[in-house]
Design a protein around this motif. Structure first.
Motif, PDB file in Angstrom:
ATOM      1  N   GLN A  74      -4.161  -4.389  -9.172  1.00 11.46           N
ATOM      2  CA  GLN A  74      -4.554  -5.793  -8.352  1.00 11.46           C
ATOM      3  C   GLN A  74      -2.705  -6.056  -8.056  1.00 11.46           C
ATOM      4  O   GLN A  74      -3.234  -7.021  -6.440  1.00 11.46           O
ATOM      5  N   PHE A  75      -2.103  -5.094  -7.841  1.00 14.95           N
ATOM      6  CA  PHE A  75      -0.670  -5.789  -7.587  1.00 14.95           C
ATOM      7  C   PHE A  75      -0.328  -4.652  -5.685  1.00 14.95           C
ATOM      8  O   PHE A  75      -0.219  -5.177  -5.157  1.00 14.95           O
ATOM      9  N   ILE A  76      -0.747  -4.098  -6.182  1.00 14.66           N
ATOM     10  CA  ILE A  76      -0.731  -3.405  -4.559  1.00 14.66           C
ATOM     11  C   ILE A  76      -1.727  -3.845  -3.757  1.00 14.66           C
ATOM     12  O   ILE A  76      -1.938  -4.027  -3.103  1.00 14.66           O
ATOM     13  N   ILE A  77      -3.107  -4.468  -3.723  1.00 11.55           N
ATOM     14  CA  ILE A  77      -3.803  -4.543  -3.685  1.00 11.55           C
ATOM     15  C   ILE A  77      -3.067  -5.707  -2.384  1.00 11.55           C
ATOM     16  O   ILE A  77      -3.145  -6.306  -1.823  1.00 11.55           O
ATOM     17  N   ASP A  78      -2.749  -7.159  -3.715  1.00  4.34           N
ATOM     18  CA  ASP A  78      -2.304  -7.674  -2.870  1.00  4.34           C
ATOM     19  C   ASP A  78      -0.715  -8.084  -2.236  1.00  4.34           C
ATOM     20  O   ASP A  78       0.138  -9.517  -1.507  1.00  4.34           O
ATOM     21  N   ASN A  79      -0.375  -6.913  -2.429  1.00  2.00           N
ATOM     22  CA  ASN A  79       0.954  -6.615  -1.964  1.00  2.00           C
ATOM     23  C   ASN A  79       0.375  -5.635  -0.195  1.00  2.00           C
ATOM     24  O   ASN A  79       1.164  -4.507   0.679  1.00  2.00           O
ATOM     25  N   LEU A  80      -0.571  -5.229  -0.148  1.00  2.00           N
ATOM     26  CA  LEU A  80      -1.077  -4.191   0.987  1.00  2.00           C
ATOM     27  C   LEU A  80      -0.814  -4.648   2.647  1.00  2.00           C
ATOM     28  O   LEU A  80      -0.260  -3.992   3.349  1.00  2.00           O
ATOM     29  N   ASP A  81      -0.702  -5.835   2.805  1.00  2.00           N
ATOM     30  CA  ASP A  81       0.136  -6.131   3.781  1.00  2.00           C
ATOM     31  C   ASP A  81       1.706  -5.818   4.106  1.00  2.00           C
ATOM     32  O   ASP A  81       1.990  -5.469   5.528  1.00  2.00           O
ATOM     33  N   ASN A  82       2.045  -5.872   2.428  1.00  2.00           N
ATOM     34  CA  ASN A  82       3.097  -5.390   2.688  1.00  2.00           C
ATOM     35  C   ASN A  82       3.842  -4.715   3.296  1.00  2.00           C
ATOM     36  O   ASN A  82       4.589  -3.379   4.108  1.00  2.00           O
ATOM     37  N   ILE A  83       2.909  -3.366   2.877  1.00  2.00           N
ATOM     38  CA  ILE A  83       3.052  -2.112   2.718  1.00  2.00           C
ATOM     39  C   ILE A  83       2.711  -1.467   4.214  1.00  2.00           C
ATOM     40  O   ILE A  83       2.975  -0.885   4.611  1.00  2.00           O
ATOM     41  N   CYS A  84       2.197  -2.420   5.154  1.00  2.00           N
ATOM     42  CA  CYS A  84       1.136  -2.067   5.988  1.00  2.00           C
ATOM     43  C   CYS A  84       2.592  -2.468   7.436  1.00  2.00           C
ATOM     44  O   CYS A  84       2.776  -1.588   7.301  1.00  2.00           O
ATOM     45  N   LYS A  85       3.174  -3.539   6.724  1.00  2.00           N
ATOM     46  CA  LYS A  85       4.079  -3.897   7.587  1.00  2.00           C
ATOM     47  C   LYS A  85       5.034  -2.340   7.367  1.00  2.00           C
ATOM     48  O   LYS A  85       5.996  -2.308   8.516  1.00  2.00           O
ATOM     49  N   ASN A  86       5.906  -1.875   5.917  1.00  3.36           N
ATOM     50  CA  ASN A  86       6.383  -0.551   5.727  1.00  3.36           C
ATOM     51  C   ASN A  86       5.513   0.259   7.210  1.00  3.36           C
ATOM     52  O   ASN A  86       7.146   0.669   7.326  1.00  3.36           O
ATOM     53  N   LEU A  87       5.221   0.478   6.519  1.00  2.00           N
ATOM     54  CA  LEU A  87       4.025   1.690   6.630  1.00  2.00           C
ATOM     55  C   LEU A  87       4.604   2.077   8.613  1.00  2.00           C
ATOM     56  O   LEU A  87       5.226   2.621   9.956  1.00  2.00           O
ATOM     57  N   LYS A  88       3.982   0.361   9.368  1.00  2.95           N
ATOM     58  CA  LYS A  88       4.296   0.075  10.747  1.00  2.95           C
ATOM     59  C   LYS A  88       5.775   0.133  11.415  1.00  2.95           C
ATOM     60  O   LYS A  88       6.299   0.599  12.848  1.00  2.95           O
ATOM     61  N   ILE A  89       6.645  -0.094  10.517  1.00  4.68           N
ATOM     62  CA  ILE A  89       8.031   0.110  10.662  1.00  4.68           C
ATOM     63  C   ILE A  89       8.829   1.625  10.710  1.00  4.68           C
ATOM     64  O   ILE A  89       9.799   1.816  11.782  1.00  4.68           O
ATOM     65  N   ASN A  90       8.209   2.099   9.698  1.00  7.25           N
ATOM     66  CA  ASN A  90       8.674   3.492   9.336  1.00  7.25           C
ATOM     67  C   ASN A  90       8.119   4.148  10.155  1.00  7.25           C
ATOM     68  O   ASN A  90       6.925   4.778  10.873  1.00  7.25           O
ATOM     69  N   TRP A  99       7.069   3.056  -0.866  1.00  4.10           N
ATOM     70  CA  TRP A  99       7.389   1.370  -0.687  1.00  4.10           C
ATOM     71  C   TRP A  99       7.307   0.558  -2.154  1.00  4.10           C
ATOM     72  O   TRP A  99       9.006  -0.181  -2.154  1.00  4.10           O
ATOM     73  N   LEU A 100       7.139   1.412  -3.301  1.00  2.75           N
ATOM     74  CA  LEU A 100       7.112   0.671  -4.938  1.00  2.75           C
ATOM     75  C   LEU A 100       8.823   1.096  -4.900  1.00  2.75           C
ATOM     76  O   LEU A 100       9.517   0.381  -5.578  1.00  2.75           O
ATOM     77  N   MET A 101       9.386   2.620  -4.799  1.00  3.32           N
ATOM     78  CA  MET A 101      10.533   2.727  -4.554  1.00  3.32           C
ATOM     79  C   MET A 101      11.658   1.725  -3.757  1.00  3.32           C
ATOM     80  O   MET A 101      12.698   1.164  -4.432  1.00  3.32           O
ATOM     81  N   GLU A 102      11.182   0.699  -2.878  1.00  3.86           N
ATOM     82  CA  GLU A 102      11.988   0.014  -2.112  1.00  3.86           C
ATOM     83  C   GLU A 102      11.857  -1.238  -2.720  1.00  3.86           C
ATOM     84  O   GLU A 102      12.758  -2.018  -2.705  1.00  3.86           O
TER      85      GLU A 102
END
Length: 187
Positions: free
Chosen positions: A171-187, A117-120
Motif C-alpha cells: 500500500q505504501f508503494i501504491i500511495d507513492n507511485l506519483d513520487n516513484i514516477c517523478k523519480n523515473l522522469k528525472i532519471n 526509489w526505496l533506497m533513496e
C-alpha cells in the motif's frame, strides 16, 4: 499552453485545495466555496488531469512518436491494484502493478526502479558480500512501512535473505507511485 505555464497553474490549483491563496500565499479561512467537499474534489480531479496531461505532453515535440511513454498510472487505476494479503517479492508486486498499464504506449515499471526509489528514501541499502555480489538489505526504517526479510537456503547450502513486501508495504508503494514516477522522469 506551454509546459511551465501548465505546471504553474497546477501548483496554484493545489494551493487552492489546501485553502491557500495562490497570489498572496495567505491562508483562506472563511471562503465557504473552497471548503465545499464537492469543490475540493473537483479541484483534485483537475490536478489529476493536469498531472496526466503534463506527464504525457512534457516533451512531445522532441519524442519519436514510436517510442513508448514512461511509466505512469492514474489515481483511478491505482485504486484497482490488488494487494496480496501475504508478503510478496518486489518483482511480483511490480508485475501486479504493470497489469494496470497500457504497455502498447507506456513502459512498465521495473522492480529495480521501485527499489531504487526505496533506497533513496532510506528503506533499503546495498551491501557487498564477501564474493563481491551486491545485495539490497532492509534498513531499520523499512519495518515502519512493513518490509520484511526472510532467510532462505539455496541448493548449494548458502543462506541468504530475500526482501518481502507486506500488505502495508504494498500500500505504501501504491500511495507513492506519483513520487516513484517523478523519480523515473528525472532519471
Amino acid at each position: 499552453m506551454d509546459y511551465d505555464k501548465m505546471c504553474k497553474v497546477k501548483e496554484d490549483v493545489e494551493l487552492l485545495i489546501n485553502n491557500i491563496d495562490p497570489k498572496s500565499k495567505l491562508i483562506i479561512y472563511e471562503d465557504t466555496i473552497l471548503k465545499s467537499n464537492y469543490n475540493k474534489q473537483l479541484l483534485k480531479d483537475i490536478v489529476a488531469l493536469m498531472d496526466e496531461f503534463i506527464f504525457f505532453n512534457a516533451e512531445t515535440n522532441n519524442l519519436n512518436k514510436r517510442r513508448k511513454h514512461g511509466f505512469y498510472i492514474t489515481a483511478e487505476k491505482r485504486k484497482q491494484i490488488s494487494i496480496s494479503q501475504s508478503p510478496i517479492s518486489i518483482s511480483t508486486f511490480a508485475y501486479i502493478i504493470n497489469e494496470f498499464v497500457d504497455n502498447e504506449v507506456m513502459k512498465k515499471v521495473k522492480a529495480s526502479e521501485i527499489t531504487a526509489w526505496l533506497m533513496e528514501q532510506g528503506y533499503l541499502k546495498e551491501i557487498t558480500h564477501e564474493d563481491g555480489k551486491i545485495f539490497k538489505v532492509l534498513t531499520d526504517k523499512a519495518s515502519d512501512i512493513g518490509m520484511l526479510k526472510e532467510n532462505k537456503t539455496n541448493s548449494f547450502g548458502r543462506n541468504y535473505d530475500i526482501n518481502l513486501y507486506s500488505l502495508k508495504a504494498q500500500q505504501f508503494i501504491i500511495d507513492n507511485l506519483d513520487n516513484i514516477c517523478k523519480n523515473l522522469k528525472i532519471n
